[in-house]
Every structure is written in structure tokens, then in C-alpha cells.
Design a protein around this motif. Structure first.
Motif, PDB file in Angstrom:
ATOM      1  N   UNK A   1      32.718  84.194 112.317  1.00 17.05           N
ATOM      2  CA  UNK A   1      31.907  83.272 113.109  1.00 17.05           C
ATOM      3  C   UNK A   1      32.877  82.660 114.204  1.00 17.05           C
ATOM      4  N   UNK A   2      32.450  83.012 115.427  1.00 19.40           N
ATOM      5  CA  UNK A   2      33.369  82.422 116.740  1.00 19.40           C
ATOM      6  C   UNK A   2      32.800  81.072 117.088  1.00 19.40           C
ATOM      7  N   UNK A   3      33.497  80.164 117.743  1.00 20.77           N
ATOM      8  CA  UNK A   3      33.072  79.321 118.896  1.00 20.77           C
ATOM      9  C   UNK A   3      34.097  79.411 120.079  1.00 20.77           C
ATOM     10  N   UNK A   4      33.807  78.683 120.921  1.00 24.86           N
ATOM     11  CA  UNK A   4      34.767  78.437 122.071  1.00 24.86           C
ATOM     12  C   UNK A   4      34.838  79.697 122.834  1.00 24.86           C
ATOM     13  N   UNK A   5      33.927  80.482 122.829  1.00 26.79           N
ATOM     14  CA  UNK A   5      33.672  81.736 123.465  1.00 26.79           C
ATOM     15  C   UNK A   5      32.553  81.622 124.579  1.00 26.79           C
ATOM     16  N   UNK A   6      32.972  82.004 125.766  1.00 27.88           N
ATOM     17  CA  UNK A   6      32.100  81.848 127.091  1.00 27.88           C
ATOM     18  C   UNK A   6      31.352  83.310 127.103  1.00 27.88           C
ATOM     19  N   UNK A   7      31.724  84.415 127.076  1.00 32.58           N
ATOM     20  CA  UNK A   7      30.990  85.703 127.281  1.00 32.58           C
ATOM     21  C   UNK A   7      31.203  86.430 126.114  1.00 32.58           C
ATOM     22  N   UNK A   8      30.309  86.230 124.885  1.00 32.75           N
ATOM     23  CA  UNK A   8      30.424  87.192 123.759  1.00 32.75           C
ATOM     24  C   UNK A   8      30.035  88.736 124.122  1.00 32.75           C
ATOM     25  N   UNK A   9      29.073  88.824 124.850  1.00 34.32           N
ATOM     26  CA  UNK A   9      28.897  90.150 125.135  1.00 34.32           C
ATOM     27  C   UNK A   9      29.938  91.081 126.003  1.00 34.32           C
ATOM     28  N   UNK A  10      30.401  90.174 127.062  1.00 35.89           N
ATOM     29  CA  UNK A  10      31.453  90.786 127.961  1.00 35.89           C
ATOM     30  C   UNK A  10      32.660  90.852 127.227  1.00 35.89           C
ATOM     31  N   UNK A  11      33.150  90.233 126.001  1.00 37.89           N
ATOM     32  CA  UNK A  11      34.129  90.184 125.376  1.00 37.89           C
ATOM     33  C   UNK A  11      34.221  91.334 124.294  1.00 37.89           C
ATOM     34  N   UNK A  12      32.930  91.919 124.275  1.00 36.25           N
ATOM     35  CA  UNK A  12      32.790  93.070 123.343  1.00 36.25           C
ATOM     36  C   UNK A  12      32.649  92.663 121.860  1.00 36.25           C
ATOM     37  N   UNK A  13      32.342  91.368 121.566  1.00 35.05           N
ATOM     38  CA  UNK A  13      32.106  90.796 120.238  1.00 35.05           C
ATOM     39  C   UNK A  13      30.823  91.191 119.839  1.00 35.05           C
ATOM     40  N   UNK A  14      29.770  91.221 120.737  1.00 32.06           N
ATOM     41  CA  UNK A  14      28.496  91.459 120.081  1.00 32.06           C
ATOM     42  C   UNK A  14      27.872  92.356 120.928  1.00 32.06           C
ATOM     43  N   UNK A  15      26.651  92.862 120.437  1.00 30.33           N
ATOM     44  CA  UNK A  15      25.989  94.071 121.298  1.00 30.33           C
ATOM     45  C   UNK A  15      25.225  93.207 122.210  1.00 30.33           C
ATOM     46  N   UNK A  16      24.464  92.268 121.698  1.00 30.70           N
ATOM     47  CA  UNK A  16      23.676  91.222 122.500  1.00 30.70           C
ATOM     48  C   UNK A  16      23.682  89.864 121.920  1.00 30.70           C
TER      49      UNK A  16
END
Length: 338
Positions: free
Chosen positions: A130-145
Motif C-alpha cells: 500500500x503506497x501513499x505520497x505518490x503523484x503518478x502511480x501509472x507513470x511510475x509503473x506501480x499499477x496498470x490503471x
């Protein structure tokens, strides 16, 4: 052959006794291995969870997010042991922490920042993250969408879609700014995405961005000073490297009567002029609520959409406005720091 029914009955009864005895032996063994309780009767409310926490750097906003995360689990009544590690803005430490947490057998990992989340996501596809303080989760390749994360990672982002447009509109229409200085760590994907978003937005606003990149917090003051004479305002986004040394930018801005807009409330409290934002404690708390659902087995990261901050507000610092000679107007509908 003539069957001796009396003898058959005795044999059958003996076999039944043996089977019952074996069943009791298995129950006894099962109880011993589960700490005196049958696993099938285990009460999840009494389970002790181990959560690994990785944070990229020490600063107020990230610390607030972690406090909010812990409070959510406390409010849910979960018994939690935390293993907390801070990379101190060092990429090598960040990877070491990620590997250590994965190998330590934690039930879940709380990643507080984009670099922290990227590091742990790169070394495990099994442990829930579980993350927080992330700006662009898709651009950071953390999630598909955002809607369907699709893996073992989800969380809350620190980028309200109206925050940057509202900030730029305020600078242009209320303060007459044309050249906006931005100090940021180009090595942080989180930061690069925000700077690019500002530049794209300003194409249609007759404004320009003047960049000053840094690699470490020690570079921040010099980078801020390099903007002098080239900008009429400064905007500091949610960049971990720069925010950890924000006092350097505040000093440069105030000494030169430059309005300093920032990306979150803690930076306003520290001396930034204003921000369209939210409390990091709140997005940490929301991340904690997501963790509770996962730990209780009610959901999986893949099925929990990434959440955006709620309740965008405009906060200003009266002391900073006074220091740069800015009169605060009632029509701005600003709230003020304590």
C-alpha cells in the motif's frame, strides 16, 4: 465359507475405536501448532500483524502520512508490529530496505513516497503493498490503471487533478506572474511528471517555467538562488528532495519578495505563501483503511482502485504574505495556517 458374525462385529468395533483415537490425536497436534487454538476457529481480531514501512526521506508531510496510516489501523482495532526504515534520500539505501522488508516476512508493506513504492514493487509480486505520497502511480509503473491496479500494489496519491491548474491560475490572475521558477529533483519520476504537467498547462496561459534541478537536498539553496532575476514567482511541487530542504527556498523567496507557492499544507505551515492541497495525514489514513481491508481478507490490492485526495482547499500563510508585502484579498477565500 460360513461367516462368524459375532467375530466380525468385534473386529468392526475395534477399527472404529482406532479411527476415533487417530482423529483425536490429529486435533491435539493441530491445537499445539496453532498456539493452543484450532486454526479453523481462529479469531482474526486477535491476530498480530507485521507491517514493513519504507519511507524515502524525513520531512513533515511524509511523517504526517505515516501517522495517519497508523491511526487507521489503530481505529480498526488491529494489533500491529511495525518495522520502520528510512532511506534518508539515498537510492542505494532505498533498495536495501526493500530487499530487507521482503525477506523479513511482513504481512504487508506501507511505501511512503514514489521511490519507496517503486523499490518494493520491484522485488515482490506477492506481498501486498500500500503506497501513499505518490503523484503518478501509472507513470511510475506501480499499477496498470487507477481504476484497476491489477497486481499486489495500490494506495493513495498526493495529486489532486485541480491542484496545479488552480495554483497556476492564482499566480497568473491574482499575482500577475509570467515566469515561474521550479526547483526539483529530475531523478524523481514523481517530480518530473508534475513539472511536465505545469509546462503543458502554461503553453495556453502565456507563462513559462524556469527549471532548476537538484540531485540532493544540499543543492537546493544554490538552485533557488539561480532563479533570481529570471522569475517573478516560485512553485515548489511535492518533491521529497526539495521539501526536505524547503527552508532554503523560503529564505531566498522572502528575501527577494517572490511569492512562493507550494504543493501541500505542511510547506505552507513551514513558510510557503500558499497551496491548493490537502492534509497528508488524511491520505495516509485513507491508505491505512485500504490496508485494513487487505489484512482482514476483505479485498486484494488488485481490486482496490487508487484513491485521489479529497476536499481540495486553499491555505495561505499570513506571516509570509506580510514578509513579501502582499495584501491578502477576501475574494481569495483562503484559509490560514495556525
Amino acid at each position: 465359507m460360513k461367516l462368524n458374525w459375532k467375530k466380525y462385529a468385534v473386529i468392526l468395533f475395534s477399527v472404529m475405536l482406532i479411527l476415533v483415537a487417530c482423529g483425536k490425536g490429529e486435533d491435539k497436534n493441530s491445537t499445539s501448532q496453532s498456539g493452543g487454538k484450532n486454526p479453523l476457529e481462529k479469531n482474526e481480531d486477535t491476530k498480530k500483524y507485521k507491517i514493513g514501512v519504507t519511507q524515502y526521506v524525513e520531512h513533515t508531510s511524509l511523517n504526517s502520512a505515516y501517522e495517519g496510516f497508523k491511526k487507521a489501523l489503530e481505529d480498526a482495532g488491529l494489533d500491529v508490529e511495525y518495522e520502520v526504515q528510512n532511506a534518508q534520500n539515498d537510492a542505494s539505501n532505498n533498495m536495501t530496505i526493500a530487499n530487507n522488508l521482503v525477506s523479513s516476512g511482513v504481512d504487508l508493506i506501507f511505501a511512503n513516497s514514489t521511490p519507496s513504492a517503486q523499490a518494493v514493487a520491484g522485488v515482490t509480486t506477492v506481498i501486498p503493498i500500500i503506497f501513499t505520497s505518490v503523484t503518478d502511480a501509472v507513470g511510475a509503473d506501480l499499477v496498470t490503471s487507477v481504476e484497476s491496479p491489477g497486481g499486489n500494489v495500490t494506495g493513495t496519491i498526493d495529486n489532486h487533478p485541480e491542484a496545479i491548474p488552480s495554483t497556476m491560475k492564482f499566480l497568473k490572475e491574482e499575482l500577475g506572474a509570467k515566469n515561474v521558477g521550479m526547483v526539483f529533483n529530475a531523478g524523481e519520476q514523481n517530480s518530473r511528471a508534475q513539472v511536465d504537467a505545469v509546462k503543458e498547462l502554461l503553453k495556453d496561459m502565456d507563462m513559462t517555467v524556469v527549471e532548476a534541478s537538484v540531485a540532493t537536498s544540499a543543492d537546493v539553496k544554490q538552485a533557488a538562488e539561480s532563479l533570481l532575476g529570471r522569475v517573478d514567482s516560485i512553485y515548489i511541487i511535492t518533491d521529497n528532495t526539495v521539501v526536505s530542504a524547503l527552508e532554503s527556498v523560503i529564505s531566498v523567496a522572502n528575501d527577494n519578495k517572490l511569492p512562493l507557492m507550494v504543493g501541500e499544507f505542511d510547506s505552507v505551515k513551514s513558510g510557503g505563501l500558499g497551496a491548493y492541497g490537502f492534509e497528508y495525514y488524511d491520505i495516509g489514513y485513507e491508505a491505512g483503511q485500504m490496508a485494513v481491508k487487505i489484512l482482514k481478507g476483505e479485498s486484494k490490492p488488485a481490486d482496490l482502485p487508487v484513491q485521489i485526495p479529497q476536499n481540495l482547499r486553499f491555505i495561505m500563510n499570513k506571516d509570509t504574505a506580510k514578509a513579501i508585502g502582499l495584501e491578502i484579498k477576501n475574494e481569495w477565500n483562503a484559509e490560514f495556517t495556525e
